[in-house]
Design a protein around this motif. Structure first.
Motif, PDB file in Angstrom:
ATOM      1  N   UNK A 179      -4.515  -2.308 -15.739  1.00 27.47           N
ATOM      2  CA  UNK A 179      -3.360  -2.507 -15.097  1.00 27.47           C
ATOM      3  C   UNK A 179      -2.388  -1.172 -14.358  1.00 27.47           C
ATOM      4  N   UNK A 180      -3.132  -0.165 -14.452  1.00 32.41           N
ATOM      5  CA  UNK A 180      -2.691   1.177 -13.705  1.00 32.41           C
ATOM      6  C   UNK A 180      -3.281   0.989 -12.347  1.00 32.41           C
ATOM      7  N   UNK A 181      -4.085   0.092 -12.059  1.00 31.17           N
ATOM      8  CA  UNK A 181      -4.745   0.027 -10.551  1.00 31.17           C
ATOM      9  C   UNK A 181      -3.595   0.024  -9.510  1.00 31.17           C
ATOM     10  N   UNK A 182      -2.404  -0.906  -9.587  1.00 32.96           N
ATOM     11  CA  UNK A 182      -1.397  -1.158  -8.658  1.00 32.96           C
ATOM     12  C   UNK A 182      -0.652   0.231  -8.287  1.00 32.96           C
ATOM     13  N   UNK A 183      -0.604   1.169  -9.539  1.00 34.40           N
ATOM     14  CA  UNK A 183      -0.029   2.554  -9.440  1.00 34.40           C
ATOM     15  C   UNK A 183      -0.860   3.481  -8.852  1.00 34.40           C
ATOM     16  N   UNK A 184      -2.130   3.245  -9.050  1.00 33.31           N
ATOM     17  CA  UNK A 184      -3.425   4.178  -8.490  1.00 33.31           C
ATOM     18  C   UNK A 184      -3.465   3.901  -6.963  1.00 33.31           C
ATOM     19  N   UNK A 185      -3.293   2.831  -6.733  1.00 30.66           N
ATOM     20  CA  UNK A 185      -3.069   2.512  -5.266  1.00 30.66           C
ATOM     21  C   UNK A 185      -1.885   3.563  -4.358  1.00 30.66           C
ATOM     22  N   UNK A 186      -1.047   4.068  -5.012  1.00 32.02           N
ATOM     23  CA  UNK A 186       0.002   4.734  -4.321  1.00 32.02           C
ATOM     24  C   UNK A 186      -0.783   6.133  -4.174  1.00 32.02           C
ATOM     25  N   UNK A 242      -1.006   8.342  -0.804  1.00 30.68           N
ATOM     26  CA  UNK A 242      -0.367   9.706  -0.597  1.00 30.68           C
ATOM     27  C   UNK A 242      -1.429  10.446  -0.113  1.00 30.68           C
ATOM     28  N   UNK A 243      -2.514  10.511  -0.971  1.00 34.58           N
ATOM     29  CA  UNK A 243      -3.448  11.720  -0.924  1.00 34.58           C
ATOM     30  C   UNK A 243      -4.812  11.434   0.145  1.00 34.58           C
ATOM     31  N   UNK A 244      -4.913  10.004   0.435  1.00 36.91           N
ATOM     32  CA  UNK A 244      -6.183   9.789   1.205  1.00 36.91           C
ATOM     33  C   UNK A 244      -5.722   9.456   2.498  1.00 36.91           C
ATOM     34  N   UNK A 245      -4.487   8.317   2.414  1.00 35.76           N
ATOM     35  CA  UNK A 245      -3.998   7.849   3.844  1.00 35.76           C
ATOM     36  C   UNK A 245      -3.088   8.908   4.311  1.00 35.76           C
ATOM     37  N   UNK A 246      -2.689   9.855   3.451  1.00 30.94           N
ATOM     38  CA  UNK A 246      -1.646  10.699   3.903  1.00 30.94           C
ATOM     39  C   UNK A 246       0.018  10.245   4.195  1.00 30.94           C
ATOM     40  N   UNK A 247       0.075   9.092   3.622  1.00 32.83           N
ATOM     41  CA  UNK A 247       1.498   8.359   4.099  1.00 32.83           C
ATOM     42  C   UNK A 247       2.614   8.612   3.185  1.00 32.83           C
ATOM     43  N   UNK A 248       3.627   8.668   3.354  1.00 30.85           N
ATOM     44  CA  UNK A 248       4.738   8.891   2.559  1.00 30.85           C
ATOM     45  C   UNK A 248       4.795   8.160   1.426  1.00 30.85           C
ATOM     46  N   UNK A 249       5.325   8.510   0.059  1.00 26.75           N
ATOM     47  CA  UNK A 249       5.498   7.746  -1.008  1.00 26.75           C
ATOM     48  C   UNK A 249       6.939   8.196  -1.539  1.00 26.75           C
ATOM     49  N   UNK A 250       7.565   6.915  -1.950  1.00 27.27           N
ATOM     50  CA  UNK A 250       8.988   7.232  -2.151  1.00 27.27           C
ATOM     51  C   UNK A 250       9.024   7.665  -3.467  1.00 27.27           C
ATOM     52  N   UNK A 269      -9.968  -0.104  -5.038  1.00 25.60           N
ATOM     53  CA  UNK A 269     -11.017  -0.554  -4.179  1.00 25.60           C
ATOM     54  C   UNK A 269     -10.709  -1.875  -3.477  1.00 25.60           C
ATOM     55  N   UNK A 270     -10.491  -2.649  -4.601  1.00 19.27           N
ATOM     56  CA  UNK A 270     -10.383  -3.931  -3.908  1.00 19.27           C
ATOM     57  C   UNK A 270      -8.887  -4.191  -3.280  1.00 19.27           C
ATOM     58  N   UNK A 271      -7.782  -3.741  -3.585  1.00 19.10           N
ATOM     59  CA  UNK A 271      -6.583  -3.693  -2.844  1.00 19.10           C
ATOM     60  C   UNK A 271      -6.442  -2.987  -1.513  1.00 19.10           C
ATOM     61  N   UNK A 272      -7.292  -1.835  -1.518  1.00 20.36           N
ATOM     62  CA  UNK A 272      -7.490  -1.284  -0.271  1.00 20.36           C
ATOM     63  C   UNK A 272      -8.189  -2.239   0.706  1.00 20.36           C
ATOM     64  N   UNK A 273      -9.474  -2.692   0.095  1.00 20.53           N
ATOM     65  CA  UNK A 273     -10.367  -3.527   0.914  1.00 20.53           C
ATOM     66  C   UNK A 273      -9.538  -4.806   1.452  1.00 20.53           C
ATOM     67  N   UNK A 274      -8.762  -5.268   0.588  1.00 26.41           N
ATOM     68  CA  UNK A 274      -7.997  -6.518   0.893  1.00 26.41           C
ATOM     69  C   UNK A 274      -6.965  -6.416   1.925  1.00 26.41           C
ATOM     70  N   UNK A 332      -0.978   0.081   0.744  1.00 31.72           N
ATOM     71  CA  UNK A 332      -0.926   0.179  -0.647  1.00 31.72           C
ATOM     72  C   UNK A 332      -0.276  -1.079  -1.271  1.00 31.72           C
ATOM     73  N   UNK A 333       1.160  -1.268  -0.811  1.00 24.75           N
ATOM     74  CA  UNK A 333       1.857  -2.240  -1.453  1.00 24.75           C
ATOM     75  C   UNK A 333       1.432  -3.726  -1.281  1.00 24.75           C
ATOM     76  N   UNK A 334       1.486  -3.836   0.151  1.00 27.60           N
ATOM     77  CA  UNK A 334       1.107  -5.156   0.483  1.00 27.60           C
ATOM     78  C   UNK A 334      -0.249  -5.637  -0.086  1.00 27.60           C
ATOM     79  N   UNK A 335      -1.354  -4.617   0.039  1.00 26.62           N
ATOM     80  CA  UNK A 335      -2.549  -5.111  -0.417  1.00 26.62           C
ATOM     81  C   UNK A 335      -2.714  -5.211  -1.691  1.00 26.62           C
TER      82      UNK A 335
END
Length: 337
Positions: A110-117, A121-129, A172-177, A323-326
């Motif tokens: 269940x660390x996965x949703x946090x790891x998506x962030x 942040x570091x791969x897609x280089x989008x801002x994270x709150x 990987x699933x969250x990003x792919x979804x 990240x969040x939606x997927x």
């Protein structure tokens, strides 16, 4: 794997959707406690995974036939879903519970949703709150309590690494979804994606697990749940029909009737259910710090996946992630394990 739902259908089917989401969480939560006795009875973890995925793929085969156009339209999505959400998550999770308690393995996953962030942040280089970052810190801190780092990492290190592998596959699933989320009515049907994901997962696991070398005699005998004998075929039937087919189908249908946020929150009950069932059925007890740490992991994952950034430089509010939606879609529809 987008799911488009009208507000009216959500309003009319809210109670039904909530009930289906609860069924899905309870069904998924029972997979580890039912599978672990089979592993302890002599089946290799990969063989249990293969039996689970192959059995579910056989049951879902009619849906694959119905949505056979997906093979032409979304081959990459189907391959990725099968490799990560089905084969990867299941193989790593089942291998981990052969070495560490079910509840701990699932909480690490269940660390996965946090790891998506981290991906955002570091791969897609989008801002994270800051809220998202706080969620990650909470999740990592909770994990430290779960594994009792102050005791010199008392849990099996390989088991923890395998559980982290399951979490990475979930990422990987969250990003792919998120692929195809802007396709409208052309979005792939989630039931069809699940059906083909199980087929792809079966093909991959057949090569990896080599089921022809399985000790099939184990399925004709008994497994033991905290010293109590249970027919092995009954446990396998539960893993295939309840913890896989029923869990996936009710999870997907529930997302059609609830918002992804609500369904994602209900899906967090999976970790609680698995831990309680492992306690009652397998005699796996967690210490007070581990229970508190598990709760913190869930809170951190929940905070991270729900966070949204403030106004950007352009003045427009943006949602953090694909990240969040997927993550919400993936956690509500799949599950993890």
């Amino acid at each position: 794997m987008p799911v488009h739902t009208s507000r009216s259908s959500k309003g009319q089917g809210g109670r039904v959707g909530l009930g289906l989401a609860l069924v899905s969480a309870f069904a998924f939560g029972g997979s580890g406690p039912a599978a672990k006795p089979l592993i302890e009875a002599g089946l290799d973890p990969l063989h249990v995974v293969w039996l689970r995925v192959a059995g579910a793929a056989l049951v879902m085969l009619p849906l694959a036939v119905r949505h056979r156009d997906l093979v032409r339209r979304r081959p990459a999505l189907l391959a990725g879903f099968g490799l990560l959400a089905v084969a990867g998550v299941q193989a790593f999770y089942f291998a981990s519970i052969s070495r560490i308690p079910v509840g701990v393995a699932l909480l690490v996953e269940y660390l996965a949703p946090a790891m998506v962030l981290g991906w955002v942040r570091f791969v897609q280089r989008r801002p994270v709150t800051r809220t998202a970052a706080a969620g990650v810190v909470l999740a990592v801190g909770g994990l430290a309590c779960v594994v009792e780092v102050w005791a010199g990492l008392s849990f099996d290190l390989l088991g923890l690494l395998l559980a982290l592998g399951a979490a990475c596959c979930q990422v990987g699933y969250f990003v792919l979804s998120d692929q195809g989320s802007d396709a409208g009515n052309e979005a792939p049907d989630p039931l069809g994606v699940i059906a083909y994901g199980l087929l792809v997962g079966t093909a991959v696991l057949t090569v990896v697990a080599r089921p022809w070398g399985m000790d099939w005699a184990v399925l004709g005998g008994s497994a033991h749940m905290d010293g109590r004998p249970v027919p092995a075929w009954l446990l396998l039937g539960w893993v295939v029909l309840i913890a896989t087919v029923l869990a996936y189908v009710t999870g997907v249908v529930s997302v059609r009737r609830l918002s992804p946020q609500v369904a994602g929150v209900v899906a967090c009950l999976e970790a609680v259910v698995a831990t309680v069932l492992a306690w009652v059925l397998l005699g796996e007890h967690l210490s007070a710090p581990q229970v508190v740490g598990g709760a913190v992991v869930l809170v951190g994952a929940f905070v991270a996946q729900r966070s949204v950034p403030g106004k950007g430089a352009s003045g427009a509010a943006e949602v953090v992630a694909s990240g969040r939606e997927s993550a919400e879609r993936g956690e509500a529809a799949a599950g993890r394990r």
